[in-house]
Design a protein around this motif. Structure first.
Motif, PDB file in Angstrom:
ATOM      1  N   ILE A 109      25.952  16.656  29.684  1.00  0.00           N
ATOM      2  CA  ILE A 109      27.392  15.871  29.683  1.00  0.00           C
ATOM      3  C   ILE A 109      27.326  14.842  28.486  1.00  0.00           C
ATOM      4  N   ASP A 110      26.281  14.179  28.441  1.00  0.00           N
ATOM      5  CA  ASP A 110      26.282  13.008  27.601  1.00  0.00           C
ATOM      6  C   ASP A 110      26.207  13.613  25.821  1.00  0.00           C
ATOM      7  N   VAL A 111      25.387  14.633  25.981  1.00  0.00           N
ATOM      8  CA  VAL A 111      25.475  15.325  24.344  1.00  0.00           C
ATOM      9  C   VAL A 111      26.931  15.714  24.228  1.00  0.00           C
ATOM     10  N   CYS A 127      30.938  19.717  29.076  1.00  0.00           N
ATOM     11  CA  CYS A 127      31.570  18.787  29.718  1.00  0.00           C
ATOM     12  C   CYS A 127      31.282  18.203  31.249  1.00  0.00           C
ATOM     13  N   GLY A 128      31.344  19.343  31.952  1.00  0.00           N
ATOM     14  CA  GLY A 128      30.900  19.341  33.240  1.00  0.00           C
ATOM     15  C   GLY A 128      29.767  19.740  33.748  1.00  0.00           C
ATOM     16  N   ILE A 129      28.913  20.342  33.014  1.00  0.00           N
ATOM     17  CA  ILE A 129      27.591  20.941  33.532  1.00  0.00           C
ATOM     18  C   ILE A 129      26.745  19.845  33.694  1.00  0.00           C
ATOM     19  N   PRO A 130      26.157  19.555  34.908  1.00  0.00           N
ATOM     20  CA  PRO A 130      25.394  18.358  35.452  1.00  0.00           C
ATOM     21  C   PRO A 130      24.023  18.381  35.145  1.00  0.00           C
ATOM     22  N   GLY A 131      23.396  19.359  34.243  1.00  0.00           N
ATOM     23  CA  GLY A 131      22.019  19.389  34.217  1.00  0.00           C
ATOM     24  C   GLY A 131      21.748  18.591  33.071  1.00  0.00           C
ATOM     25  N   SER A 132      20.407  18.733  32.717  1.00  0.00           N
ATOM     26  CA  SER A 132      19.905  17.982  31.511  1.00  0.00           C
ATOM     27  C   SER A 132      19.788  18.847  30.253  1.00  0.00           C
ATOM     28  N   THR A 133      19.499  18.408  29.206  1.00  0.00           N
ATOM     29  CA  THR A 133      19.383  19.270  27.762  1.00  0.00           C
ATOM     30  C   THR A 133      18.422  20.589  28.065  1.00  0.00           C
ATOM     31  N   GLY A 134      17.311  19.961  28.459  1.00  0.00           N
ATOM     32  CA  GLY A 134      16.155  20.817  28.546  1.00  0.00           C
ATOM     33  C   GLY A 134      16.504  21.928  29.750  1.00  0.00           C
ATOM     34  N   GLY A 135      17.148  21.566  30.613  1.00  0.00           N
ATOM     35  CA  GLY A 135      17.667  22.773  31.672  1.00  0.00           C
ATOM     36  C   GLY A 135      18.568  23.678  31.140  1.00  0.00           C
ATOM     37  N   ALA A 136      19.364  22.979  30.156  1.00  0.00           N
ATOM     38  CA  ALA A 136      20.333  23.959  29.385  1.00  0.00           C
ATOM     39  C   ALA A 136      19.561  24.889  28.570  1.00  0.00           C
ATOM     40  N   LEU A 137      18.699  24.378  27.763  1.00  0.00           N
ATOM     41  CA  LEU A 137      17.965  25.365  27.299  1.00  0.00           C
ATOM     42  C   LEU A 137      17.274  26.257  27.950  1.00  0.00           C
ATOM     43  N   TYR A 138      16.399  25.778  28.792  1.00  0.00           N
ATOM     44  CA  TYR A 138      15.536  26.782  29.490  1.00  0.00           C
ATOM     45  C   TYR A 138      16.571  28.078  30.306  1.00  0.00           C
ATOM     46  N   MET A 139      17.712  27.766  30.745  1.00  0.00           N
ATOM     47  CA  MET A 139      18.411  28.832  31.413  1.00  0.00           C
ATOM     48  C   MET A 139      19.628  28.919  30.542  1.00  0.00           C
ATOM     49  N   ASN A 140      19.809  28.732  29.428  1.00  0.00           N
ATOM     50  CA  ASN A 140      21.240  29.052  28.564  1.00  0.00           C
ATOM     51  C   ASN A 140      22.016  28.700  29.693  1.00  0.00           C
ATOM     52  N   ALA A 141      22.338  27.410  29.815  1.00  0.00           N
ATOM     53  CA  ALA A 141      23.581  27.086  30.715  1.00  0.00           C
ATOM     54  C   ALA A 141      24.674  27.393  29.979  1.00  0.00           C
TER      55      ALA A 141
END
Length: 305
Positions: A109-111, A127-141
């Motif tokens: 979200i901060d990114v 803008c509403g995904i509550p995870g971390s950048t690492g989590g977004a990369l890991y699971m292709n959020a």
């Protein structure tokens, strides 16, 4: 090795004793507010510290688990053995041309908000995904028609020997809620998002619109693990659960949300065991009523109590 000995030796790697914590309760670090204790929780500040921790774990035959924001995650009530790396202090975000480079512990979200301030478009969906950048990369959020793969150009990861590796877009093998990072059990450290110049007002309007949709449809007033199930081909998990009459079903302190059937919320001091039992019950009931197998999107890790 005793935990006290493990703590002492790890402080040779991490020079700040407060960043190495024994018997740390992990419910403090998850969105569900559930989870048992970690044998040792470590908060590294540099990639070199991550590499050193992983090498130490390998030499001492200790498992390593990585936590980010703990949003799409259930940690069992028995906690996690070995070393838990929490990435919260690896949270730098910087601009490089029309790209944004974000460390794994930065909230996605901060990114997206950083991109707005830089008048860059492409990350509005996050803008509403509550995870971390690492989590977004890991699971292709992803959300609202966008996903991490749309804008991710490359990433820096650590393998389980502690080696730092840069992966290109093709090497990342991004798919639906998966990537080469999850496939090979890499530790995501950094992502570079290549964006396009846009008009600040239009970017803000889109983010405001998506935020309104999220707040109006999702049960944000309760602790939850986000969307519990992957989208089945040709179906929507929430619709299947709703049509099965499961909204409001409760086990222990955890309930299928009455606002959005795809969510399970902690309404009364629920435990990880409550979550897992409810997940299994929902899967069984939906299978009986519709013939569809629901697969979990949420990660379930740790040991039973």
């Amino acid at each position: 090795m005793k935990k006290s000995d493990r703590y002492k030796r790890l402080t040779d790697i991490i020079d700040d004793p407060d960043r190495v914590r024994c018997d740390e309760l992990l419910s403090h670090y998850t969105f569900t507010k559930t989870g048992g204790k970690a044998d040792v929780l470590i908060l590294p500040k540099t990639y070199e510290e991550v590499s050193a921790i992983v090498r130490f774990a390998g030499v001492n035959q200790l498992p390593v688990t990585v936590l980010g924001n703990g949003s799409n995650l259930i940690i069992r009530d028995g906690g996690i053995r070995g070393i838990v790396i929490h990435t919260m202090k690896l949270n730098a975000i910087r601009l490089q041309g029309s790209s944004i480079i974000a460390q794994c512990g930065a909230a996605i979200i901060d990114v997206s908000r950083f991109a707005l301030r830089c008048h860059l478009t492409g990350l509005e969906f996050a803008c509403g995904i509550p995870g971390s950048t690492g989590g977004a990369l890991y699971m292709n959020a992803g959300a609202y028609g966008g996903e991490t793969a749309d804008v991710l150009s490359h990433a820096v990861v650590a393998d389980r020997s502690g080696r730092l590796i840069e992966l290109s877009r093709d090497q990342l093998e991004m798919g639906y809620r998966q990537s080469a990072i999850s496939k090979h059990d890499y530790i995501a450290l950094e992502g570079t998002f290549t964006l396009e110049k846009g008009e600040e007002e239009k970017i803000r309007e889109q983010m405001d619109h998506l935020t309104h949709l999220r707040e109006s449809k999702q049960p944000l007033e309760y602790p939850s693990c986000g969307s519990v199930f992957k989208r089945p081909p040709g179906h929507y998990a929430g619709k299947l659960i709703q049509d099965s009459g499961l909204q409001g079903t409760r086990i222990g302190g955890v309930e299928v949300s009455q606002k959005h059937a795809g969510f399970m919320v902690n309404v009364d001091h629920g435990t990880a065991t409550d979550y897992i039992k409810l997940i299994h019950y929902v899967q069984k009931t939906v299978k009986e009523k519709s013939g569809v197998d629901l697969q979990t999107e949420v990660r379930i890790i740790g040991e039973d109590k």
